[in-house]
Structures are given as structure tokens and as C-alpha cells.
Design an enzyme around this catalytic site. Structure first.
Site, PDB file in Angstrom:
ATOM      1  N   GLU A 245      22.616  40.760  46.862  1.00 40.46           N
ATOM      2  CA  GLU A 245      22.070  41.895  46.399  1.00 40.46           C
ATOM      3  C   GLU A 245      23.355  42.393  45.718  1.00 40.46           C
ATOM      4  OE1 GLU A 245      19.595  43.528  48.001  1.00 40.46           O
ATOM      5  OE2 GLU A 245      19.000  42.042  50.171  1.00 40.46           O
ATOM      6  N   CYS A 279      23.833  51.618  45.716  1.00 44.45           N
ATOM      7  CA  CYS A 279      23.246  50.512  44.414  1.00 44.45           C
ATOM      8  C   CYS A 279      21.313  51.121  44.554  1.00 44.45           C
ATOM      9  CB  CYS A 279      23.157  49.238  45.151  1.00 44.45           C
ATOM     10  SG  CYS A 279      23.022  49.174  46.410  1.00 44.45           S
TER      11      CYS A 279
HETATM   12  O1  TXE Z   1      32.078  44.962  43.425  1.00 46.56           O
HETATM   13  P1  TXE Z   1      32.867  43.100  42.998  1.00 46.56           P
HETATM   14  P2  TXE Z   1      33.842  45.424  42.883  1.00 46.56           P
HETATM   15  C1  TXE Z   1      28.643  47.778  42.009  1.00 46.56           C
HETATM   16  C2  TXE Z   1      29.424  48.778  40.473  1.00 46.56           C
HETATM   17  C3  TXE Z   1      30.933  48.263  40.861  1.00 46.56           C
HETATM   18  C4  TXE Z   1      30.611  46.894  40.740  1.00 46.56           C
HETATM   19  C5  TXE Z   1      31.928  46.216  40.733  1.00 46.56           C
HETATM   20  O2  TXE Z   1      28.982  48.793  40.061  1.00 46.56           O
HETATM   21  O3  TXE Z   1      31.816  49.047  39.373  1.00 46.56           O
HETATM   22  O4  TXE Z   1      29.587  46.696  41.728  1.00 46.56           O
HETATM   23  O5  TXE Z   1      32.480  46.497  42.262  1.00 46.56           O
HETATM   24  C6  TXE Z   1      33.964  40.047  46.232  1.00 46.56           C
HETATM   25  N1  TXE Z   1      33.555  35.313  45.116  1.00 46.56           N
HETATM   26  N2  TXE Z   1      28.693  47.360  43.274  1.00 46.56           N
HETATM   27  O6  TXE Z   1      34.305  44.639  42.231  1.00 46.56           O
HETATM   28  O7  TXE Z   1      33.772  42.743  42.372  1.00 46.56           O
HETATM   29  C7  TXE Z   1      34.763  40.766  46.554  1.00 46.56           C
HETATM   30  O8  TXE Z   1      35.899  40.511  47.139  1.00 46.56           O
HETATM   31  C8  TXE Z   1      33.185  35.241  45.883  1.00 46.56           C
HETATM   32  C9  TXE Z   1      27.595  47.523  43.524  1.00 46.56           C
HETATM   33  O9  TXE Z   1      33.884  46.359  44.284  1.00 46.56           O
HETATM   34  O10 TXE Z   1      31.156  42.505  43.391  1.00 46.56           O
HETATM   35  C10 TXE Z   1      34.207  41.766  47.226  1.00 46.56           C
HETATM   36  O11 TXE Z   1      34.415  41.676  48.781  1.00 46.56           O
HETATM   37  N3  TXE Z   1      33.171  36.798  46.519  1.00 46.56           N
HETATM   38  C11 TXE Z   1      27.117  47.343  45.053  1.00 46.56           C
HETATM   39  C12 TXE Z   1      32.614  41.332  46.911  1.00 46.56           C
HETATM   40  O12 TXE Z   1      32.124  40.428  46.450  1.00 46.56           O
HETATM   41  C13 TXE Z   1      33.848  37.324  45.648  1.00 46.56           C
HETATM   42  C14 TXE Z   1      28.294  47.365  45.698  1.00 46.56           C
HETATM   43  C15 TXE Z   1      31.907  42.526  46.245  1.00 46.56           C
HETATM   44  O13 TXE Z   1      33.342  42.821  44.968  1.00 46.56           O
HETATM   45  C16 TXE Z   1      34.109  37.112  44.028  1.00 46.56           C
HETATM   46  C17 TXE Z   1      29.557  47.334  45.194  1.00 46.56           C
HETATM   47  C18 TXE Z   1      33.585  35.814  43.271  1.00 46.56           C
HETATM   48  N4  TXE Z   1      34.509  35.183  43.346  1.00 46.56           N
HETATM   49  C19 TXE Z   1      29.901  47.236  44.108  1.00 46.56           C
HETATM   50  N5  TXE Z   1      35.096  37.511  43.174  1.00 46.56           N
HETATM   51  C20 TXE Z   1      26.105  47.144  45.508  1.00 46.56           C
HETATM   52  N6  TXE Z   1      25.029  46.753  45.071  1.00 46.56           N
HETATM   53  O14 TXE Z   1      25.629  48.445  46.336  1.00 46.56           O
HETATM   54  C21 TXE Z   1      35.082  39.355  43.841  1.00 46.56           C
HETATM   55  N7  TXE Z   1      33.841  38.692  45.561  1.00 46.56           N
END
Ligand code: TXE
Length: 516
Positions: A245, A279
Site C-alpha cells: 500500500e 495517501c
Molecule cells: O515511509 P517509509 P517514511 C510516503 C510519504 C513520505 C514517504 C516516506 O510521501 O514522505 O512515504 O515516508 C519501514 N524494509 N508515505 O519514510 O520509509 C519503516 O521503518 C522494511 C506514504 O516514513 O516507507 C516504516 O515502518 N521496512 C504512506 C515503514 O517501513 C522498512 C505513509 C514505512 O516507512 C524498510 C507514510 C525496509 N528496507 C509515508 N525501510 C502511505 N501510503 O500511507 C523502512 N521500513
């Protein structure tokens, strides 16, 4: 400028902990362990052991146990709302919306799981001597990796689906917002959900990566597109399915016959609820010439009425953003848009004083090449672009690598549906915003780079299981059947004749078979 304070989380070398700061004022609000590979693997092993007994329970018994979560959530509603507010700074109403979403997912699936997961008979169209059905077998341990924007609703929705389907579940919440989920787990524990069956592992991206590697049978990930690619690749390496997602860039098409007041109010809600950090937020408005000027006037006026501030102290509609990096993204979008000719109709700046507050911002005169119209904003900006007509709006709406949500506003229901049919998105809402996420019976997820797989819906609950096909004998074939050894020319000729009769157009055998 906002007061400078450390990023919302910092990692201290020893002991390995994540220190959490409030986005409202930067104050320290707790710390959690930064778990490594061994701790995550041990959690998954405990979950696997607990799952065996859980999966043995009849579906009705599991549903009854999970339904107790609703009672416990009602009893501890204020605690949960407070935890979400403290962690994210969002208004209490938004935190309550998260609570409602979880309770309703629980309500729907505990009532309907027995029907959804019942064995499904399959009528075989030719093999009339055999019968088939599909039974839904729990997968084992589901790994859930969740973001910070809905720290309760996103992980808990998947927790409930996983548990009802007979799985154990281990969640890695965002490093920015683990406390609300830990509170939820404390409550499910008290409600009698075995503590090993639902576990929380805290940490950052490395902990999330460790969870994928710890022997889970499926991953449900919500987060950014680039992380989603890494998660998808890691799951592919291990041959485990995943739901991704990811981000959205929801267009809102304001048709020439839309109700301007309703559309304007929806844009303001859809753009600024949760400070635009959803999102499915309205990320770009495509307003047809006929309504553009009136719409802009109302959107700007309504935006100026919004109250922003500390939700713990007073009634507000808009809270802070989650952390400094997210503010930097918003500022970069505005800078790029203004440089290319956009007009800041209202807002546009960080709020003075402590906290991660950024003014609700409306940009007009936007054009498709601006980053604010192309890339996910995830912040309190509503960019508006004037388009000639609905055709241009549909073309621009689809000119995006993302396809999670879209919105169409028109007073002509047939016209709105015709436009909805042509918009490339996992969900299209007509004449309203956001609430589609709160319907547990409807699938939620994206196409294109917004990911794949769905949460919510009957299909999503079934997808928490392996479909096992059981094929049984309705009546026994004779032992000299052409399908059993020894092969003979006579058997070959008999089989050939039957095949010709079956597959020829309007075959007699085929028609007869329908009666069996
Ligand atoms: O999300 P991340 P971030 C978008 C929004 C934001 C960008 C980055 O544009 O600016 O994503 O946000 C875990 N293997 N959304 O940095 O990095 C991490 O610890 C496994 C859209 O917060 O994607 C966290 O628990 N897991 C979105 C989760 O992934 C990993 C909502 C999300 O982190 C990982 C939030 C890895 N290699 C941000 N690296 C929506 N669609 O609702 C990180 N994580």
C-alpha cells in the site's frame, strides 16, 4: 521559523533505543527498544508456536475472541485517542476516526468471517465424476510494516484480518509512532488475545527488513513508494506474497456541473485532514473553467477559517506535520511551484514557534510540470489547476505514475460514473472524500506505482489464507479407465472420440454434462 529540535526520533548507541519526540512541541515523549535480527526472529518463532493452537479453533470461536477487542477498545477509547494525539499531534476528531475504523473492521469481520472463509464448492464443468471445493487455510505468521500517518488504523486493520483468518501477526510500527500501537496491544492483551499471537517489534527500517527475513508467510506493507520497492524485492527473494500500500496522488475532478460549495468543503477536508498526510488526501484539483473561479474563492475562504495548533489544549482542525523532513518536502514543492508561476493564495509558510506546524496552503495557477502536481506531497498543500473541460481533466488525472485514489464531483450521477470508469485508480469516490477507507467491506489498494494487493474486503480476508483445493470422488471410474495404466490403442481411440464430442461446437456430451 519553527524552533529547532532533534528529529522526531534519534538512535542512541547503547542501549539501543529510539527516543521519541512530540511533533507538537519537541518534548521527549518516550523511548522504545531498537530491535535487531535476533529479537525479531524470536518474536516470529513465538508467534508461530502460538498460531498452531489458534488455527485449530473453529472460525466462530476465533471471531468471538477477536470481537472482545471491540469491548476493550470502547472501554479504553480515551486512552487510545490520547495516545494517537500525543504521538502525532493530530486533532482528537482525527484520532477518533482512526479508532472508529479499527472498531468497524473488527465489527464487520467478526460478524462475516464464517461466511467469507467457508469452504467454496466448485462445480467442475467436465470432470463430472469428481467434485472440488476450496478451503481457506491460515498462512502462519503475517508480518505487518506500517507508517506513521495512521499509527492505529493501518496496523490494527491488518492485525484483525490476520487473527480472524487464523494467523499470528507481528507488527513493525513506524519508528516515529510506535506508542499508539503498543497501547493497542496492551488492550488486546487484557481482552484475552494471546500475547504471543499478536506482537509488536519496535525499531526502524532495519527492524522492518529483519521482519521480512524472519520466516513470516506474508507481508502487509504500507509506506512510501521507494521503500515499497525494496520490500517487494525482499519478499520476492523469499517467495512470500506481499501487499504493498504505497503513495497516492489523488486527483479531484471538479466538473462543470459540480455543487461548488460541497466540492469546496470536500477539497478543504480532503486536503487538510491529518495535515494532508494521508495517501488518499486530495493532492491535486483539476477544476473545469466553468467552476474554477468560484471554487478557488470558496476553497481559499474556507482554508483561512481553519484553526491550527496544539490539539491537547484547544479545538483545532489542523495539527502539526510529523517531522522536519516532511516540512522540507512541502517547502520544496512550494518553491518549485512558485518558480514556475503558481500563486500562493493562502498559507505557504512554517508557523512561528515550537512544533512542526505548517500553514494550510492553497496554490492556484498550477500547471502539470510542477512537482506539486506530479509527486506525492503528503502535507497541507492543495494545488489547483484550471482545465478546459472534463476530457482534459481525465487525461491529466491519468498522467501519473500513481493510482491509489481519485475523486469526481458532479451533480449528474451518470456522468460522474462515466468519468469514474475512465480514471486509473484503485478507488474512485464520487461527491465525497476519504470515507471510502472506512468501509471494511470494500477493497482498498492501488494500481501502478501505488502498489498491489488489497486490505479490507472479503477478498483481503481470504488472501490472509492459502486457498487449498480439495478434489474428491463423486463416483469411482472403472479400473480400466483410459486415464489409468496400461495404455492401449483402444483406450486412445475411445478417449479421442470423447474429446472430439466434448470440444466440438455445441457438443452433445458437453450439453449432456451440464445436466449432471
Ligand atoms: O515511509 P517509509 P517514511 C510516503 C510519504 C513520505 C514517504 C516516506 O510521501 O514522505 O512515504 O515516508 C519501514 N524494509 N508515505 O519514510 O520509509 C519503516 O521503518 C522494511 C506514504 O516514513 O516507507 C516504516 O515502518 N521496512 C504512506 C515503514 O517501513 C522498512 C505513509 C514505512 O516507512 C524498510 C507514510 C525496509 N528496507 C509515508 N525501510 C502511505 N501510503 O500511507 C523502512 N521500513
Amino acid at each position: 521559523m519553527a524552533q529547532a529540535f532533534p528529529a522526531s526520533t534519534t538512535t542512541t548507541p547503547a542501549p539501543r533505543t529510539l527516543v521519541l519526540h512530540s511533533p507538537i512541541d519537541g518534548s521527549r515523549r518516550g523511548e522504545v527498544p531498537l530491535m535487531g535480527d535476533a529479537e525479531v526472529r524470536a518474536a516470529v518463532e513465538r508467534a508461530r508456536a502460538a498460531q498452531r493452537a489458534w488455527a485449530e479453533l473453529p472460525i466462530e470461536a476465533r471471531a468471538e475472541r477477536v470481537a472482545r477487542i471491540i469491548d476493550a477498545f470502547v472501554e479504553r477509547m480515551d486512552d487510545l485517542v490520547d495516545a494517537v494525539v500525543l504521538e502525532t499531534g493530530k486533532p482528537r476528531n482525527d484520532a477518533l476516526a482512526e479508532w472508529i475504523t479499527v472498531a468497524d473492521v473488527c465489527h464487520y469481520f467478526t460478524r462475516h468471517a464464517a461466511r467469507i472463509l467457508a469452504d467454496t464448492p466448485i462445480k467442475l464443468h467436465h470432470m463430472k465424476w469428481r467434485g472440488s471445493y476450496v478451503t481457506h487455510v491460515p498462512m502462519g505468521v503475517i508480518g505487518v510494516i506500517s507508517p506513521w500517518n495512521l499509527p492505529l488504523a493501518i496496523p490494527m486493520g491488518s492485525v484483525i484480518e490476520a487473527l480472524i483468518a487464523g494467523n499470528a501477526v507481528v507488527v513493525k510500527p513506524s519508528e516515529l509512532t510506535p506508542l499508539a500501537l503498543l497501547k493497542a496491544r496492551e488492550i488486546t492483551d487484557a481482552a484475552g488475545i494471546p500475547s504471543d499471537l499478536f506482537q509488536v517489534v519496535t525499531g526502524d527500517g532495519r527492524t522492518g527488513a529483519a521482519l521480512i527475513d524472519a520466516g513470516v508467510q506474508k507481508v502487509v506493507f504500507t509506506g512510501g513508494v521507494s521503500t515499497g520497492r525494496r520490500v517487494g524485492a525482499a519478499c520476492a527473494e523469499r517467495l512470500i506474497p506481499c501487499v504493498l500500500e504505497l503513495g497516492g496522488k489523488a486527483p479531484l475532478i471538479a466538473c462543470s456541473d459540480c455543487d461548488v460549495e460541497r466540492t469546496a468543503r470536500s477539497i478543504v477536508a480532503g486536503g487538510f485532514i491529518n495535515s494532508g498526510q494521508l495517501c488518499i488526501s486530495v493532492e491535486r484539483v483539476l477544476a473545469t473553467e466553468a467552476v474554477h473561479d468560484r471554487l478557488v474563492e470558496r476553497v481559499v475562504a474556507l482554508t483561512r477559517e481553519l484553526r491550527q495548533g496544539d490539539a491537547r489544549a484547544r479545538d483545532v482542525e489542523v495539527g502539526p506535520m510529523i517531522f522536519a523532513r516532511q516540512i522540507d518536502i512541502v517547502e520544496a514543492h512550494i518553491k518549485d511551484a512558485v518558480a514556475r508561476g503558481a500563486h500562493v493564495a493562502t498559507g505557504g509558510r512554517r508557523v512561528e514557534g515550537p512544533g512542526m506546524f505548517f500553514e494550510p496552503t492553497v496554490l492556484t495557477r498550477c500547471t502539470p510540470e510542477m512537482t506539486v502536481m506530479r509527486e506525492e506531497i503528503f502535507g497541507p498543500i492543495v494545488p489547483i489547476m484550471k482545465v478546459r473541460d472534463e476530457e482534459e481533466a481525465i487525461r491529466l488525472a491519468n498522467d501519473s505514475s500513481l493510482g491509489l485514489h481519485a475523486y469526481v464531483f458532479s451533480q449528474d450521477k451518470a456522468r460522474a460514473r462515466a468519468i469514474a470508469a475512465r480514471v486509473e485508480a484503485g478507488t474512485v469516490m464520487i461527491n465525497d472524500v476519504l470515507v471510502s477507507y472506512c468501509a471494511p467491506e470494500a477493497p482498498f489498494g492501488g494500481i501502478k506505482s501505488s502498489g498491489y494487493g488489497r486490505v479490507h474486503s472479503d477478498e483481503s480476508l481470504r488472501a490472509m489464507c492459502h486457498p487449498r483445493h480439495v478434489n474428491y470422488d463423486r463416483f469411482a471410474m472403472p479400473l480400466n479407465s483410459p486415464l489409468l495404466f496400461p495404455y492401449t490403442s483402444a483406450k486412445y481411440r475411445g478417449l479421442r472420440a470423447a474429446i472430439v464430442a466434448t470440444f466440438k461446437r455445441a457438443p452433445l456430451v458437453g450439453r449432456l454434462a451440464d445436466f449432471l
